[in-house]
Every structure is written in C-alpha cells, then in structure tokens.
Design an enzyme around this catalytic site. Structure first.
Site, PDB file in Angstrom:
ATOM      1  N   ASN A 134       0.835  -1.197   0.000  1.00  0.00           N
ATOM      2  CA  ASN A 134       0.000   0.000   0.000  1.00  0.00           C
ATOM      3  C   ASN A 134       0.875   1.255   0.000  1.00  0.00           C
ATOM      4  O   ASN A 134       0.590   2.218  -0.704  1.00  0.00           O
ATOM      5  CB  ASN A 134      -0.932  -0.013   1.209  1.00  0.00           C
ATOM      6  CG  ASN A 134      -1.993   1.045   1.126  1.00  0.00           C
ATOM      7  OD1 ASN A 134      -2.744   1.111   0.176  1.00  0.00           O
ATOM      8  ND2 ASN A 134      -2.059   1.887   2.147  1.00  0.00           N
ATOM      9  N   LEU A 143      -6.150   4.545  -7.108  1.00  0.00           N
ATOM     10  CA  LEU A 143      -6.042   3.290  -6.365  1.00  0.00           C
ATOM     11  C   LEU A 143      -6.037   3.751  -4.910  1.00  0.00           C
ATOM     12  O   LEU A 143      -5.008   4.140  -4.369  1.00  0.00           O
ATOM     13  CB  LEU A 143      -4.767   2.531  -6.730  1.00  0.00           C
ATOM     14  CG  LEU A 143      -4.619   2.171  -8.206  1.00  0.00           C
ATOM     15  CD1 LEU A 143      -3.366   1.349  -8.446  1.00  0.00           C
ATOM     16  CD2 LEU A 143      -5.846   1.445  -8.718  1.00  0.00           C
ATOM     17  N   PRO A 144      -7.213   3.766  -4.286  1.00  0.00           N
ATOM     18  CA  PRO A 144      -7.451   4.557  -3.066  1.00  0.00           C
ATOM     19  C   PRO A 144      -6.823   3.999  -1.793  1.00  0.00           C
ATOM     20  O   PRO A 144      -7.499   3.520  -0.889  1.00  0.00           O
ATOM     21  CB  PRO A 144      -8.977   4.579  -2.980  1.00  0.00           C
ATOM     22  CG  PRO A 144      -9.400   3.299  -3.621  1.00  0.00           C
ATOM     23  CD  PRO A 144      -8.424   3.066  -4.726  1.00  0.00           C
ATOM     24  N   CYS A 145      -5.511   4.141  -1.706  1.00  0.00           N
ATOM     25  CA  CYS A 145      -4.797   3.712  -0.511  1.00  0.00           C
ATOM     26  C   CYS A 145      -5.242   4.499   0.711  1.00  0.00           C
ATOM     27  O   CYS A 145      -5.093   4.025   1.839  1.00  0.00           O
ATOM     28  CB  CYS A 145      -3.291   3.814  -0.725  1.00  0.00           C
ATOM     29  SG  CYS A 145      -2.733   5.371  -1.426  1.00  0.00           S
ATOM     30  N   HIS A 146      -5.833   5.673   0.507  1.00  0.00           N
ATOM     31  CA  HIS A 146      -6.309   6.466   1.641  1.00  0.00           C
ATOM     32  C   HIS A 146      -7.478   5.796   2.355  1.00  0.00           C
ATOM     33  O   HIS A 146      -7.779   6.134   3.495  1.00  0.00           O
ATOM     34  CB  HIS A 146      -6.703   7.873   1.179  1.00  0.00           C
ATOM     35  CG  HIS A 146      -7.811   7.924   0.181  1.00  0.00           C
ATOM     36  ND1 HIS A 146      -7.583   7.753  -1.166  1.00  0.00           N
ATOM     37  CD2 HIS A 146      -9.143   8.115   0.334  1.00  0.00           C
ATOM     38  CE1 HIS A 146      -8.744   7.846  -1.809  1.00  0.00           C
ATOM     39  NE2 HIS A 146      -9.702   8.065  -0.921  1.00  0.00           N
TER      40      HIS A 146
END
Length: 176
Positions: A134, A143-146
């Site tokens: 991540n 690519l919503p690592c948040h």
C-alpha cells in the site's frame, strides 16, 4: 479499470492538476493510461517509485489526456464515481499488483483495515506485506490507498500526508 503491463523502459508524460489539497502530479503513458499520481511536495518519492518499477524513466512535460484530467477534476468537485473510469497501468511485483487491484475495489465512502484487505486477497497473514505494498502504491487517489485504516479505526500512514488522507476520507463522506 486495470490494464496489465510488463516492466519496460518507457517515456512518460508529466502533468500537474490543481486540487483542493495541492498540486497533483499525473504521469501517463503514450496510450493515455495513468501510471502514477502523487503530490508535488512528494515528487522525489514518486520518481523513486517509478524508477523501482520501470527502471530509468524519462518524464517530459505533457498534458494528461482530457478524460483523465476531467475525471479527476470531477472527483475533487464531488462526483466520487469518476475514478472508476480512469484507465491505469501498474508495474510492481505480482503481490503488489494484487494489492493495488484490490484497492481499486474499495468503494468511495468506505474504509477497510489492512487485515481485512489481506483477507480479501486470500492472504490473511500478510497484513504487514499489504501495508508495504500500500505504501508503494504509485497511483494515489485512483487506487485509493487512503481508504485503508488501522484495525482500531485510526488513521495510519499516507504517502501524501495524514492531512490529505483525512481530507480525502471526509470528501468521500467518512468521518474520522
């Protein structure tokens, strides 16, 4: 919509997009697929991630394709579904690709723990490895690592800074 890519030496275009949380750096390939999205104050890290994934990278100033810019602008204006329409390509190890592809399936407005993502990719003991993958995600926001949070619901690490992570989650309707 993922497009798989083999490690190659390619030339990429670099564009900048003003957002409510800073200048986003958009790296696209000759086909218009997004290869990286990071923040101008983290450009060095983005370049290092690109180097690790592709080898020597030639970045030249080139506008990102209008559909990419439009989708991202609309996302930041509140149309959260726009991210799904952005074409992207990733390099990285097969494990990283598995994690990054799974990130794209976490819906806006929801969060998931690292352990839950590890279980989702059928590797429940790989929590720490999921965290490392991540942290190496080259395509922030899309690519919503948040959307990954600690097991106790706390905000933990975000490559663009915790204030940006908090803003992105609130923007998507998540109160942290």
């Amino acid at each position: 919509m993922p497009v798989r890519s083999i490690r190659t030496s390619e030339r990429f275009g670099l564009d900048r997009l003003t957002t409510p949380i800073g200048i986003a750096l958009l790296v696209t390939d000759v086909d218009g697929a997004l290869r990286a999205l990071d923040w101008d104050d983290y450009e060095h890290r983005m370049r290092e991630l690109l180097r690790l994934q592709y080898g020597a990278v030639d970045l030249s100033d080139r506008p990102a394709p209008p559909p990419v810019r439009t989708a991202l602008s609309r996302y930041f204006e509140g149309d959260l579904g726009q991210l799904a329409g952005i074409a992207w390509r990733i390099a990285g190890t097969p494990f990283q690709q598995k994690v990054w592809t799974a990130l794209a399936k976490i819906p806006a407005g929801t969060t998931m723990s690292y352990g839950a993502l590890a279980a989702r990719i059928e590797m429940p003991k790989a929590i720490r490895a999921v965290g490392h993958a991540n942290g190496s995600n080259p395509i922030s926001v899309v690519l919503p690592c948040h959307r990954l949070i600690g097991a106790d619901g706390s905000l933990v690490k975000y490559g663009g800074g915790l204030e940006r992570k908090r803003w992105l989650l609130r923007h998507e309707g998540v109160e942290i």
